[in-house]
Design a protein around this motif. Structure first.
Motif, short mmCIF file in Angstrom:
data_model
loop_
_atom_site.label_atom_id
_atom_site.label_comp_id
_atom_site.label_asym_id
_atom_site.label_seq_id
_atom_site.Cartn_x
_atom_site.Cartn_y
_atom_site.Cartn_z
N HIS A 47 0.86 -1.20 0.00
CA HIS A 47 0.00 0.00 0.00
C HIS A 47 0.89 1.24 0.00
N VAL A 48 1.96 1.20 0.82
CA VAL A 48 3.02 2.17 0.65
C VAL A 48 4.27 1.37 0.34
N TRP A 49 5.16 1.94 -0.44
CA TRP A 49 6.43 1.29 -0.77
C TRP A 49 7.16 1.03 0.54
N CYS A 50 7.65 -0.18 0.79
CA CYS A 50 8.04 -0.55 2.13
C CYS A 50 9.45 -1.11 2.24
N HIS A 51 10.19 -0.67 3.24
CA HIS A 51 11.50 -1.20 3.59
C HIS A 51 11.35 -2.70 3.90
N LYS A 52 12.32 -3.50 3.43
CA LYS A 52 12.21 -4.95 3.64
C LYS A 52 12.13 -5.30 5.13
N GLN A 53 12.84 -4.55 5.96
CA GLN A 53 12.83 -4.88 7.40
C GLN A 53 11.47 -4.59 8.02
N ARG A 54 10.77 -3.60 7.49
CA ARG A 54 9.45 -3.27 8.04
C ARG A 54 8.47 -4.43 7.73
N ILE A 55 8.54 -4.93 6.49
CA ILE A 55 7.66 -6.05 6.13
C ILE A 55 8.02 -7.28 6.98
N ALA A 56 9.33 -7.55 7.09
CA ALA A 56 9.78 -8.72 7.85
C ALA A 56 9.35 -8.61 9.32
N LEU A 57 9.47 -7.43 9.89
CA LEU A 57 9.08 -7.24 11.29
C LEU A 57 7.60 -7.57 11.49
N PHE A 58 6.76 -7.00 10.65
CA PHE A 58 5.32 -7.21 10.81
C PHE A 58 4.97 -8.70 10.67
N PHE A 59 5.46 -9.33 9.60
CA PHE A 59 5.08 -10.73 9.35
C PHE A 59 5.66 -11.66 10.43
N SER A 60 6.90 -11.43 10.81
CA SER A 60 7.51 -12.31 11.80
C SER A 60 6.81 -12.14 13.16
N ALA A 61 6.57 -10.91 13.56
CA ALA A 61 5.91 -10.69 14.86
C ALA A 61 4.48 -11.25 14.83
N MET A 62 3.80 -11.14 13.69
CA MET A 62 2.45 -11.70 13.59
C MET A 62 2.49 -13.23 13.74
N ARG A 63 3.48 -13.85 13.09
CA ARG A 63 3.56 -15.32 13.16
C ARG A 63 3.91 -15.77 14.59
N HIS A 64 4.78 -15.01 15.26
CA HIS A 64 5.10 -15.36 16.65
C HIS A 64 3.86 -15.19 17.54
N PHE A 65 3.08 -14.18 17.28
CA PHE A 65 1.87 -13.95 18.08
C PHE A 65 0.86 -15.07 17.82
N ARG A 66 0.73 -15.44 16.55
CA ARG A 66 -0.16 -16.56 16.19
C ARG A 66 0.24 -17.81 16.98
N ASP A 67 1.55 -18.10 17.00
CA ASP A 67 2.01 -19.32 17.69
C ASP A 67 1.75 -19.24 19.19
N GLU A 68 1.91 -18.04 19.74
CA GLU A 68 1.66 -17.85 21.18
C GLU A 68 0.17 -18.13 21.49
N LEU A 69 -0.71 -17.63 20.62
CA LEU A 69 -2.14 -17.85 20.84
C LEU A 69 -2.48 -19.33 20.69
N ARG A 70 -1.90 -19.96 19.67
CA ARG A 70 -2.21 -21.38 19.45
C ARG A 70 -1.72 -22.22 20.63
N ASN A 71 -0.61 -21.81 21.24
CA ASN A 71 -0.11 -22.52 22.42
C ASN A 71 -1.07 -22.40 23.60
N GLN A 72 -1.96 -21.42 23.51
CA GLN A 72 -2.96 -21.25 24.57
C GLN A 72 -4.30 -21.85 24.14
N ASP A 73 -4.22 -22.72 23.14
CA ASP A 73 -5.41 -23.44 22.67
C ASP A 73 -6.41 -22.56 21.92
#
Ligand code: SF4
Length: 522
Positions: A47-73
């Motif tokens: 949507h806006v032209w994006c630094h690679k680290q910004r994209i990586a940060l968002f996706f990686s942190a989202m996946r870690h959060f997903r895993d944390e939630l799944r670990n809580q059933d």
């Protein structure tokens, strides 16, 4: 206990900057009746032209959060982008959501108040089209909700950070001694403008860094495959991507950097991106970190005698003051705020804002930090890159877009008031009572850059004239009629008037014209 086969009650939407397990949206969450929905979508990253680290940060942190939630059933419906463009390529957030709502048939959708006006509007309109109720709950991450800020602004001619900050300190009892500020002053700015002198900062370890784990490495593959032509590099990615890592970074900052943070808050030095700065903004803005934790730990360090008041107050002011203030301004003035352009500036950002290819040493240094880390500290942002863009006449909205693209910590509510408002004076004085501009003299005082530069910071015209010094006078001359009425600028405007009379301004104007031609016609 996983979700039963009974109908889905609440589908909780979690966006990439809402990674907070304590958010109000999880109040009363029932793992048997509710589920979470998260999506990485190509459109949001482009949507806006994006630094690679910004994209990586968002996706990686989202996946870690997903895993944390799944670990809580918790049942999480997660749409991950793969390295190869699949059928979902080009599909937007709303299309992905629509499909799942049709499939899962939740009774209602719930979401924390989004941090982006555009996203909030589009969600509300989608839900109304889908005829599914949407509950938007307050974002408890913040100390101050938009309604409270609106009440604060009512009846005020101008919004002053200082009044808001004092109110917040009193309300939340931070660094207070009864009704009075601890130390007898609200502000220790005067102690916080020191430089490193001739010998420099010596060896500084810098903020805690984190080696990418397997989850982050998988995200890198996605970023390199799908966003290969985006700016920035991934090799130096070392940001925290989970709440635990963010808390470690906070502890490290409090122990090692906070004591000297205040004193050297505005100083710069060659090849030093972080100095004593916390670099916590990215973790804070995607809500891996609670600002209350940061404020409490800093105040504790002061109470234990581990950090001086000027440092602690400076850090508290950034979080409890400035950060809350600009969020208030954003929600108070959107949607009109994004179109504000008080000075009528129309230029693109110069090409060296994307690749750092310039012989101006200060700009080269700032851009090296941005490209390598998706980060530069506030003086690099405001007094080098922002300063130059303002004086050149970059369209403030384009500068905001650039800021959103290049900084890992940028989200809309942060970037608009900071970039378009404070840095570019696009809002005509809502967040800053005067434009932040300076000659090369300020940069020379706060850094060692000018000694390594082919230009002379003292000269405004002639072959070795410093572009900052030339553009400073030309900028004030160009907007003379507006700024001569600003009482905070009376001294500078007297100098401008003098230069106009002595014909020096004529030479400055033609020097500025040649500079701009060189940057834009290349
Ligand atoms: Fe920047 Fe001017 Fe100093 Fe060079 S002389 S580093 S361009 S301020």
């Amino acid at each position: 206990m996983a979700r039963s086969s009974s109908p889905l009650r609440n589908l909780v939407l979690v966006l990439g900057d809402q990674l907070n397990r304590n958010a109000a949206v999880f109040d009363g969450f029932d793992v048997r009746r509710d589920a979470v929905w998260m999506a990485e979508v190509q459109q949001e990253a482009t949507h806006v032209w994006c630094h690679k680290q910004r994209i990586a940060l968002f996706f990686s942190a989202m996946r870690h959060f997903r895993d944390e939630l799944r670990n809580q059933d918790i049942d999480v419906h997660y749409h991950a982008l793969g390295p190869k463009a699949s059928r979902d390529r080009g599909r937007d957030f709303a299309a992905v959501l629509r499909k799942d709502v049709r499939r899962l048939k939740p009774e209602r959708l719930k979401i924390v108040h989004p941090g982006d006006y555009r996203v909030k509007q589009s969600l509300e309109s989608e839900c109304s089209k889908m005829r599914v109720p949407l509950d938007i709950v307050p974002d408890r991450h913040f100390y101050c909700q938009p309604d409270e800020f609106k009440a604060f602004s009512r009846g005020r001619k101008s919004l002053l950070l200082e009044s808001f900050y004092r109110r917040m300190r009193k309300k939340h009892g931070v660094l207070m001694d009864g009704e009075n500020p601890i130390g007898g002053k609200w502000n220790f700015d005067h102690d916080n403008r020191q430089t490193f002198g001739k010998h420099g900062p010596g060896s500084i370890t810098g903020p805690h860094s984190f080696r990418p784990d397997d989850v982050t490495e998988q995200v890198f593959d996605v970023v390199e495959a799908r966003f290969a032509d985006h700016p920035g590099e991934l090799d130096s990615f070392d940001l925290p991507v989970s709440h635990q890592q963010a808390m470690r970074m906070l502890r490290d900052f409090i122990d090692r950097s906070l004591p000297l943070f205040g004193k050297y808050e505005d100083a710069m030095w060659t090849d030093e991106a972080f100095l004593y700065h916390s670099r916590l903004s990215a973790a804070l803005n995607i809500k891996l970190l609670d600002p209350r934790n940061c404020v409490e730990k800093a105040v504790e360090a002061y109470q234990n005698g581990d950090a001086p008041l000027n440092s602690v107050e400076g850090f508290v002011r950034q979080l409890l003051g400035w950060r809350e203030f600009i969020r208030g301004v954003y929600w108070l003035h959107m949607p009109d705020y994004i179109d504000k352009n008080a000075l009528g500036h129309r230029r693109e950002v110069p090409s060296f804002f994307w690749d750092g290819d310039t012989d101006m040493e200060c700009v080269r240094q700032s851009m090296a930090h941005v490209l390598k880390h998706g980060y530069a500290h506030h003086i690099h942002r405001l007094m080098i890159l922002g300063n130059l863009a303002l004086m050149v006449g970059v369209d403030p909205r384009k500068f905001h877009d650039w800021h959103m693209a290049m900084y890992a910590d940028a989200v809309d509510w942060v970037s608009l008031p900071n970039a378009l408002g404070m840095s570019q004076y696009g809002d005509g004085g809502i967040v800053g009572t005067k434009p932040y501009c300076s000659t090369g003299n300020y940069i020379n005082r706060m850094s060692n850059f000018c000694g390594q530069c082919p230009y002379d910071y003292r000269k405004s015209e002639g072959e070795s004239a410093c572009p900052f010094t030339t553009l400073y006078w030309e900028f004030l001359d160009r907007h003379y009629e507006r700024f001569k009425k600003n009482s905070r600028m009376s001294l500078q405007m007297k100098h401008v008037a003098k230069k106009r009379q002595s014909h020096e301004m004529k030479k400055i104007r033609s020097q500025a014209k040649a500079l701009i031609k060189q940057w834009y016609d290349a």
